[in-house]
Design an enzyme around this catalytic site. Structure first.
Site, mmCIF file in Angstrom:
data_model
loop_
_atom_site.group_PDB
_atom_site.id
_atom_site.type_symbol
_atom_site.label_atom_id
_atom_site.label_comp_id
_atom_site.label_asym_id
_atom_site.label_seq_id
_atom_site.Cartn_x
_atom_site.Cartn_y
_atom_site.Cartn_z
ATOM 1 N NE ARG A 1 -3.500 -4.917 -2.814
ATOM 2 C CZ ARG A 1 -4.238 -4.178 -3.642
ATOM 3 N NH1 ARG A 1 -5.439 -4.608 -4.026
ATOM 4 N NH2 ARG A 1 -3.793 -3.037 -4.108
ATOM 5 C CB SER B 1 3.251 -2.554 -1.950
ATOM 6 O OG SER B 1 3.193 -1.599 -2.984
ATOM 7 C CD GLU C 1 -0.067 -5.333 -0.938
ATOM 8 O OE1 GLU C 1 0.329 -5.451 -2.098
ATOM 9 O OE2 GLU C 1 -0.621 -4.313 -0.508
#
Length: 303
Positions: free
Chosen positions: A176, A226, A296
């Protein structure tokens, strides 16, 4: 005064669309967020370069927004300019096994098109909302794959208005993460290298992923994807569900009863409600498991 001058110069330079005090709730999938001082929507790389140079000249801060998923904008809004790439970046074309896509193109749409072309490598992307640029910025992934496995190069306009094409290696991908989280710039285009595959197998894989998403994710509600990154060797959703936090509510924001790593907006939820939920979930998992869940979602705006 500086903003009035900047707006005048942006309009003089013919830079796409310029809006003042634009509510960000109109531009995020959570449907949350106060007004940005300025929203700038350039349609070409030249317009983007000019906008960044003008912002720099006036010392005017800027941030970038894609299709508004994976993003929480504060209730107070965003001071400075928000740059959102316009129609000129919303395109894709196929050249054999190579795909060239504009940064504002839908990542989901790109995966569907690739499947129809009989190209494999983007099946996992069918469930990742947002833009191609956002996916590259976050090194988005699912089902054991991510952007780093298929990206050949990315075109970037840096904050001083200069352009550069970066290779996969130069993007410094990790979980990420990409170089664009370390150095300020805006991705304008991406080139992906896919492989020829069996159309039926690709379609079957995508149908399986789509059915799983439909059954396990609250996609019919305002959400952002998410909320937390998966900790090493575990899943955030499993930890949150095991802690009995599904259905935990703060105002009109709720930890989804369908998927524990989603927070949904029942209508009129505030950013502060979502942030309070995030904090409560983090504290509970820290106490129960000794694990710090890292968000996130990108937090934008004045706190």
């Amino acid at each position: 005064m500086a903003m009035r001058q900047l707006v005048a110069e942006l309009e003089q330079a013919g830079i796409g669309e310029v809006r003042e005090n634009e509510p960000m709730s109109r531009h995020t999938t959570w449907k949350i967020g106060g007004p940005a001082d300025l929203l700038i929507v350039p349609s070409t790389e030249e317009e983007l370069e000019a906008a960044l140079r003008l912002c720099a000249r006036h010392g005017f801060p800027w941030s970038v927004l894609g299709r508004g998923s994976n993003t929480l904008v504060s209730d107070k809004g965003i001071r400075g300019a928000v740059i959102k790439l316009g129609e000129g970046f919303d395109d894709a074309r196929f050249e054999g096994e190579t795909v060239i896509a504009g940064a504002s193109y839908s990542f989901v749409k790109l995966s569907v098109m690739a499947g129809k072309e009989g190209l494999t490598g983007l099946e996992y992307a069918g469930g990742i909302p947002g833009s191609v640029g956002g996916a590259v910025y976050m090194n988005a992934g699912a089902h054991g794959s991510d952007i780093s496995r298929i990206l050949q190069s990315a075109s970037v306009v840096w904050e001083d208005g200069s352009r550069e094409v970066l290779s996969n290696e130069e993007m410094k991908f990790s979980y990420r993460h990409s170089l664009l989280q370390e150095r300020r710039g805006i991705i304008t285009r991406a080139v992906f290298r896919l492989a020829n595959g069996d159309r039926k197998e690709i379609a079957a894989a995508m149908a399986t992923y789509k059915d799983r998403r439909r059954r396990t994710q609250p996609l019919q509600m305002a959400c952002a994807g998410s909320v937390f990154r998966n900790p090493p060797n575990d899943y955030a959703a499993r930890l949150i569900e095991a802690a009995g936090l599904k259905g935990l509510r703060e105002g009109n924001a709720e930890v989804s009863r369908l998927h524990a790593n989603f927070i949904v907006n029942h209508g009129g939820a505030k950013a502060e409600d979502v942030l309070a939920l995030i904090k409560r979930v983090q504290q509970t998992i820290e106490q129960k498991n000794g694990i710090t869940l890292v968000p996130e979602v990108l937090l934008m705006g004045e706190r």
